[in-house]
Scaffold this active site. Structure first.
Site, mmCIF file in Angstrom:
data_model
loop_
_atom_site.group_PDB
_atom_site.id
_atom_site.type_symbol
_atom_site.label_atom_id
_atom_site.label_comp_id
_atom_site.label_asym_id
_atom_site.label_seq_id
_atom_site.Cartn_x
_atom_site.Cartn_y
_atom_site.Cartn_z
ATOM 1 N N LYS A 280 0.840 -1.191 0.000
ATOM 2 C CA LYS A 280 0.000 0.000 0.000
ATOM 3 C C LYS A 280 0.880 1.248 0.000
ATOM 4 O O LYS A 280 1.813 1.360 0.790
ATOM 5 C CB LYS A 280 -0.915 -0.013 1.230
ATOM 6 C CG LYS A 280 -2.145 0.872 1.093
ATOM 7 C CD LYS A 280 -3.156 0.588 2.189
ATOM 8 C CE LYS A 280 -4.423 1.404 1.970
ATOM 9 N NZ LYS A 280 -5.437 1.142 3.000
ATOM 10 N N GLU A 364 -19.053 -5.133 10.997
ATOM 11 C CA GLU A 364 -19.926 -4.322 11.837
ATOM 12 C C GLU A 364 -20.997 -5.149 12.544
ATOM 13 O O GLU A 364 -21.346 -4.857 13.700
ATOM 14 C CB GLU A 364 -20.583 -3.218 11.000
ATOM 15 C CG GLU A 364 -19.628 -2.137 10.518
ATOM 16 C CD GLU A 364 -18.861 -2.518 9.259
ATOM 17 O OE1 GLU A 364 -18.010 -1.734 8.827
ATOM 18 O OE2 GLU A 364 -19.118 -3.620 8.707
ATOM 19 N N ARG A 392 -24.931 -1.627 8.326
ATOM 20 C CA ARG A 392 -24.725 -3.057 8.121
ATOM 21 C C ARG A 392 -25.033 -3.864 9.378
ATOM 22 O O ARG A 392 -25.178 -5.079 9.326
ATOM 23 C CB ARG A 392 -23.280 -3.304 7.672
ATOM 24 C CG ARG A 392 -22.869 -2.408 6.514
ATOM 25 C CD ARG A 392 -21.464 -2.679 6.048
ATOM 26 N NE ARG A 392 -21.463 -3.703 5.021
ATOM 27 C CZ ARG A 392 -20.363 -4.150 4.414
ATOM 28 N NH1 ARG A 392 -19.190 -3.672 4.742
ATOM 29 N NH2 ARG A 392 -20.444 -5.073 3.488
#
Length: 617
Positions: A280, A364, A392
Site C-alpha cells: 500500500k 460491523e 450493516r
C-alpha cells in the site's frame, strides 16, 4: 508522454513492453499530483497500479468485468478506460466519482463503496453470464482487509457450486484502512512466507509438463485433485477446503508474473483465487511509511506529504480526547472499532488501554453483537463507527442490543453529509432506523463541548444509546450555552416569537445563521437545541406550541422516518393548529461534492431554510 496514448479502454494493449514500464511510473506521478491538489484515496491506488495494468492487459473491456471491492483502489482503472481528464474534478460536485459507477462508464461493472461485497457481486455476474449463454471473464478484486468481513465467506461458500470460470484476486497488502487483525491475517502471513511451496509447485509443474503426451493431463489432474501438492506442503489450505482453487502468492508489482498467473487462472473450470502481494502506497515514500494517513487524504505537499491545512479540532478529535480521559476513570470502559481505529479516533485509547480495545476487522454486524455481550457481561462498551457503515449492523442493533435493553454506546461518526465520498458514505439514514427501535435513545450535540458532555452521559447511561456527530471541524460557537444534559430535555438558545426552530445536532449551527437572517427581516425567531432525537422533548413542545404559528424542525438526515416526521406526528396528535416545516434531505441518494454545495443543492443551508420559512409565512 506514454500516458497520453491512453484515450480509451484497451489502448494499453497497443503499448510496447518498454512503454508499459514507463506508463506505470507516469500513472503514479499523475495520481500523486492530482490527489495532492484535490484529496482522495492515494495509498490504496498507488498499491494497485501494476495489478490494474495487468488486468487491463489480460481482459477486454467493456465485455469482461472487474468488480472492485469498496472501489477506493479503482483510480488506475479509470485512467486506463479513458477518464484521465476527468481527474481535474475528482470527487467534486458534478465531477467524477472516487468509486466505480455504472452510470459513469460501461467499463464499471458494479457500483461499490462498502467492503466485502465483491465476491458476491462477481458470483452474481458469473451466474448471469452462464444462464444467458454468454462468454466473458469475471474478476473480483478483494483486499485482505475485506476478508475480515463475513459476507466474503458467505460468497465463497456459495461460489463452490459454480462449475465455470470465476477469478477472485486477493490483493494482499496486510492492510485495510488500519493494519489488519485476526486469524485470516495470520493465515495469509504464513502463505506470504511460504516461498518453498511456490518454488516446489513451479518446479514440479514444469517437470511434469515435459513428459510427452501425458504431462499436461497429469498437471490438469493434480489441479482438480483436492489432495494436491499444495495440501502436502501447506496443510489445511482454507480456500481449497472451500472448493476454490488457490494460485500464488505472486508479486503484485510484477506485471509479467501476474499475467502468467491470470492466464493460468482463466483455464480453471470453477472459482479460482489468485493471491497477489502488493504494498500500500507503493512508489511514494510518505504513503509507504504512513499508509493509513494516506488512505483518504486531504490536499498535501508532494515533497513532504504534510497536509496543506490542519484546521481546528474535529468532532472525531473531541471524541478521541474524551474516550482517553474516560478510560482513566472507568476501568470497565471498552472501545470497539471495525477496522477504523484511526478514522474513528480510537488510536489514543488503544495506546493507553490496549487490553480494553478491540478491532474486530470489517465486521460491523459482529461488532454490535460483540458489544452487546460485553455489556451483558458487565462492561461498558463503546462502538465507534461511521454512520454509513453502522447500517450493516441494523439487525444486530435491534435484536441483540435493543431487545435485551443492554447498555451499549453507539458513537456514530460522519453522521449527516460527508461530502466527497458520495452516495455510499453519506450518513443520512441513522436517525430514521435508530429512532424506530424500542429502548434506543438517540442524541446529537450542537458543538464540541456538548459532544464531550453527551459522551460522558452516554457511558454512564444504563441502556442502549446512540450519539451521532458530523465529519469535520467541531463547531465552537455558543460556548456560553452549556447546560447539563438532562434525559430527553431540549435547550433554549434564543427566545423569540412567531417562529420556532427546533434544530438537532449539526443543524443548530445553521439555525443560528437562519435566526440572524430572519432578524434582519424583522422576524424574531426562537431557537431550541433539541439535543435528543429520541425521546425528543414533548413536554416543551406541548407547553409552547401555541405560541408559534410556524414550527420548523431541522436535521441532517432523510425526511422519511426522521426526526421531523416524529415531531410533526406528535404536534398533529396534540392538535397543533399552526404550520410545521421539516428541513431535511429529500428521498434521494446524495452524490459526491463539497458539503456546503450539497447543503445548498438540498435546500438545507441557511439561505435555503430562510427561503422556505418566508414562503410558509
Amino acid at each position: 508522454m506514454v500516458l497520453d496514448k491512453i484515450q480509451k479502454e484497451n489502448d494499453i494493449k497497443n503499448l510496447t513492453p518498454k512503454e508499459i514500464d514507463v506508463l506505470r511510473q507516469e500513472i503514479r506521478e499523475f495520481l500523486i499530483e492530482k490527489i495532492s491538489e484535490l484529496g482522495g484515496h492515494l495509498a490504496s491506488n498507488l498499491g494497485t497500479v501494476e495489478l490494474t495494468m495487468a488486468l487491463h492487459l489480460f481482459l477486454d473491456f467493456p465485455q469482461d468485468k472487474i468488480i472492485w471491492d469498496v472501489g477506493h483502489q479503482s483510480y488506475t482503472h479509470k485512467i486506463l478506460t479513458g477518464r484521465k481528464d476527468a481527474f481535474d474534478h475528482l470527487r467534486q460536485y458534478g465531477g467524477m466519482s472516487g468509486f466505480p459507477k455504472r452510470m459513469e462508464s460501461d467499463c464499471d461493472a458494479f457500483d461499490t463503496g462498502h467492503s466485502s461485497t465483491s465476491i458476491s457481486a462477481g458470483l452474481g455476474l458469473a451466474w448471469a453470464r452462464e444462464l444467458q449463454g454468454e462468454d466473458y471473464k469475471v474478476v473480483s478484486v478483494i483486499g485482505d482487509g475485506a476478508l475480515t468481513g463475513g459476507m466474503a465467506y458467505e460468497a465463497m461458500n456459495n461460489a463452490a457450486a459454480l462449475k465455470k470460470n470465476f477469478i477472485i484476486i486477493l490483493n494482499d497488502n496486510n492492510m485495510s484502512i488500519s493494519e489488519n487483525v485476526g486469524g485470516m491475517s495470520r493465515h495469509l502471513s504464513k502463505l506470504r512466507t511460504s516461498t518453498n511451496y511456490a518454488e516446489l509447485k513451479e518446479g514440479v509443474q514444469t517437470s511434469l509438463e515435459k513428459i510427452p503426451v501425458y504431462g499436461e493431463r497429469i498437471v490438469s489432474g493434480i489441479r482438480k485433485t483436492k489432495s494436491s501438492i499444495k495440501q502436502m506442503v501447506i496443510p489445511g489450505m482454507i480456500f481449497e477446503d472451500m472448493g476454490i482453487m488457490y494460485l500464488g502468492p505472486v508479486d503484485g508489482h510484477d506485471i509479467d508474473a501476474m499475467l502468467k498467473v491470470f492466464q493460468e487462472a482463466s483455464h480453471v473450470p470453477g472459482p479460482v483465487l489468485v493471491h497477489v502481494l502488493t504494498k500500500k502506497g507503493y512508489g511514494y515514500r510518505p504513503a509507504e511509511r504512513h499508509p493509513s494517513r494516506f488512505h483518504g487524504t486531504t490536499p498535501f505537499d508532494i515533497e513532504t506529504g504534510i497536509p496543506l491545512s490542519h484546521g481546528k479540532a474535529s468532532y472525531t478529535d473531541v471524541f478521541s480526547t474524551v474516550m482517553r480521559k474516560m478510560g482513566d476513570r472507568d476501568d470497565k470502559l471498552v472501545a470497539i472499532t471495525a477496522a477504523m481505529a484511526d478514522g474513528c479516533g480510537l488510536k489514543r485509547f488503544h495506546n493507553m488501554f490496549p487490553e480494553r480495545f478491540f478491532d474486530v476487522g470489517i465486521a460491523e454486524e459482529h461488532a454490535v453483537t460483540f458489544a452487546a455481550a460485553l455489556a451483558a457481561g458487565g462492561m461498558h462498551p463503546v462502538f465507534a463507527v461511521y454512520s454509513s457503515f453502522l447500517q450493516r449492523g441494523y439487525d444486530q442493533i435491534l435484536h441483540d442490543v435493543c431487545m435485551q435493553n443492554l447498555p451499549v454506546v453507539l458513537a456514530i461518526d460522519r453522521a449527516g453529509l460527508v461530502g466527497s465520498d458520495g452516495e455510499t458514505h453519506q450518513g443520512v439514514f441513522d436517525l430514521s432506523y435508530l429512532t424506530e427501535m424500542p429502548n434506543m435513545t438517540v442524541m446529537a450535540p450542537k458543538n464540541k463541548w456538548e459532544l464531550s458532555d453527551m459522551l460522558k452521559y452516554a457511558i454512564a447511561y444504563d441502556a442502549p444509546i446512540a450519539l451521532r456527530y458530523p465529519r469535520g471541524e467541531a463547531y465552537d460557537g455558543l460556548a456560553q450555552k452549556r447546560e447539563p444534559i438532562v434525559y430527553g430535555k431540549c435547550e433554549e438558545i434564543i427566545v423569540g416569537e412567531k417562529v420556532l426552530l427546533f434544530a438537532l445536532g449539526s443543524m443548530v449551527k445553521t439555525a443560528v445563521g437562519v435566526c440572524e437572517q430572519l432578524e434582519k427581516q424583522g422576524i424574531h425567531a426562537t431557537l431550541v437545541n433539541a439535543r435528543f432525537a429520541k425521546p425528543f422533548d414533548e413536554a416543551y413542545l406541548k407547553e409552547h406550541m401555541e405560541t408559534y404559528s410556524l414550527i420548523v424542525t431541522m436535521e441532517e438526515n432523510v425526511a422519511l422516518g426522521g426526526f421531523g416526521e416524529h415531531v410533526a406526528c406528535f404536534l398533529q396528535k396534540e392538535g397543533y393548529k399552526g404550520e410545521v416545516l421539516s428541513i431535511a434531505i429529500a428521498d434521494t441518494f446524495v452524490e459526491h461534492g463539497n458539503v456546503s454545495i450539497l447543503q445548498k443543492e438540498l435546500g438545507i443551508d441557511e439561505d435555503g431554510v430562510v427561503r422556505q420559512i418566508l414562503e410558509k409565512l
